[in-house]
Design a protein around this motif. Sequence first.
Motif, PDB file in Angstrom:
ATOM      1  N   ASP A  49       0.850  -1.182   0.000  1.00 57.90           N
ATOM      2  CA  ASP A  49       0.000   0.000   0.000  1.00 57.90           C
ATOM      3  C   ASP A  49       0.886   1.232   0.000  1.00 57.90           C
ATOM      4  O   ASP A  49       1.658   1.441   0.926  1.00 57.90           O
ATOM      5  N   ASP A  50       0.790   2.027  -1.031  1.00 57.04           N
ATOM      6  CA  ASP A  50       1.607   3.233  -1.124  1.00 57.04           C
ATOM      7  C   ASP A  50       0.859   4.460  -0.629  1.00 57.04           C
ATOM      8  O   ASP A  50       1.271   5.580  -0.856  1.00 57.04           O
ATOM      9  N   GLY A  51      -0.263   4.279   0.043  1.00 53.53           N
ATOM     10  CA  GLY A  51      -1.035   5.397   0.548  1.00 53.53           C
ATOM     11  C   GLY A  51      -2.168   5.801  -0.363  1.00 53.53           C
ATOM     12  O   GLY A  51      -3.003   6.616   0.012  1.00 53.53           O
ATOM     13  N   SER A  52      -2.221   5.272  -1.570  1.00 53.28           N
ATOM     14  CA  SER A  52      -3.268   5.687  -2.502  1.00 53.28           C
ATOM     15  C   SER A  52      -4.643   5.230  -2.016  1.00 53.28           C
ATOM     16  O   SER A  52      -5.626   5.935  -2.217  1.00 53.28           O
ATOM     17  N   LEU A  58      -9.940   9.083   2.095  1.00 50.69           N
ATOM     18  CA  LEU A  58     -10.023  10.478   2.537  1.00 50.69           C
ATOM     19  C   LEU A  58     -10.866  11.307   1.575  1.00 50.69           C
ATOM     20  O   LEU A  58     -11.711  12.104   1.998  1.00 50.69           O
ATOM     21  N   LYS A  59     -10.659  11.105   0.280  1.00 49.23           N
ATOM     22  CA  LYS A  59     -11.453  11.842  -0.718  1.00 49.23           C
ATOM     23  C   LYS A  59     -12.934  11.504  -0.604  1.00 49.23           C
ATOM     24  O   LYS A  59     -13.795  12.388  -0.719  1.00 49.23           O
ATOM     25  N   GLU A  60     -13.231  10.232  -0.357  1.00 51.22           N
ATOM     26  CA  GLU A  60     -14.635   9.831  -0.194  1.00 51.22           C
ATOM     27  C   GLU A  60     -15.254  10.478   1.034  1.00 51.22           C
ATOM     28  O   GLU A  60     -16.403  10.940   0.989  1.00 51.22           O
ATOM     29  N   ARG A  75      -4.979  16.153   6.577  1.00 53.48           N
ATOM     30  CA  ARG A  75      -4.763  14.700   6.459  1.00 53.48           C
ATOM     31  C   ARG A  75      -4.109  14.340   5.116  1.00 53.48           C
ATOM     32  O   ARG A  75      -3.297  13.422   5.057  1.00 53.48           O
ATOM     33  N   LYS A  76      -4.463  15.072   4.078  1.00 56.17           N
ATOM     34  CA  LYS A  76      -3.854  14.814   2.773  1.00 56.17           C
ATOM     35  C   LYS A  76      -2.351  15.100   2.825  1.00 56.17           C
ATOM     36  O   LYS A  76      -1.538  14.317   2.320  1.00 56.17           O
ATOM     37  N   ASN A  77      -1.984  16.209   3.479  1.00 61.08           N
ATOM     38  CA  ASN A  77      -0.569  16.533   3.619  1.00 61.08           C
ATOM     39  C   ASN A  77       0.152  15.461   4.452  1.00 61.08           C
ATOM     40  O   ASN A  77       1.289  15.093   4.148  1.00 61.08           O
ATOM     41  N   ASP A  78      -0.498  14.968   5.487  1.00 57.76           N
ATOM     42  CA  ASP A  78       0.106  13.907   6.315  1.00 57.76           C
ATOM     43  C   ASP A  78       0.344  12.629   5.490  1.00 57.76           C
ATOM     44  O   ASP A  78       1.358  11.968   5.645  1.00 57.76           O
ATOM     45  N   LEU A  79      -0.599  12.317   4.627  1.00 63.45           N
ATOM     46  CA  LEU A  79      -0.491  11.096   3.829  1.00 63.45           C
ATOM     47  C   LEU A  79       0.530  11.187   2.703  1.00 63.45           C
ATOM     48  O   LEU A  79       1.167  10.200   2.356  1.00 63.45           O
ATOM     49  N   THR A  80       0.691  12.361   2.145  1.00 64.09           N
ATOM     50  CA  THR A  80       1.574  12.497   0.986  1.00 64.09           C
ATOM     51  C   THR A  80       3.011  12.805   1.351  1.00 64.09           C
ATOM     52  O   THR A  80       3.871  12.845   0.484  1.00 64.09           O
ATOM     53  N   GLN A  81       3.289  13.028   2.624  1.00 64.21           N
ATOM     54  CA  GLN A  81       4.677  13.332   3.033  1.00 64.21           C
ATOM     55  C   GLN A  81       5.438  12.079   3.337  1.00 64.21           C
ATOM     56  O   GLN A  81       5.059  11.070   3.617  1.00 64.21           O
TER      57      GLN A  81
END
Length: 81
Positions: A49-52, A58-60, A75-81
Amino acid sequence: MMGGYGMTGGFGGGFGGILMILWWVLIIVGIVFLVKWLVTSSSAGGRRDDGSKALDILKERYARGEIDEQEYQKRKNDLTQ
């Protein structure tokens, strides 16, 4: 000469017969290991799982209105860092 087969009956007999049996055993064992490796590698790849998936969830949640834009961005910033 008994039809060209000699005294061994056409299977090579003795040492040749043992080598032929070992050859087929090696082929079968190789196939079994190949199948196990393919099954293991494909199932491990499915678990990677690469976070996608988390980002999709999260988007849902944002689309359903469960979280606001500020929470979404944090949360998006936390996931993409």
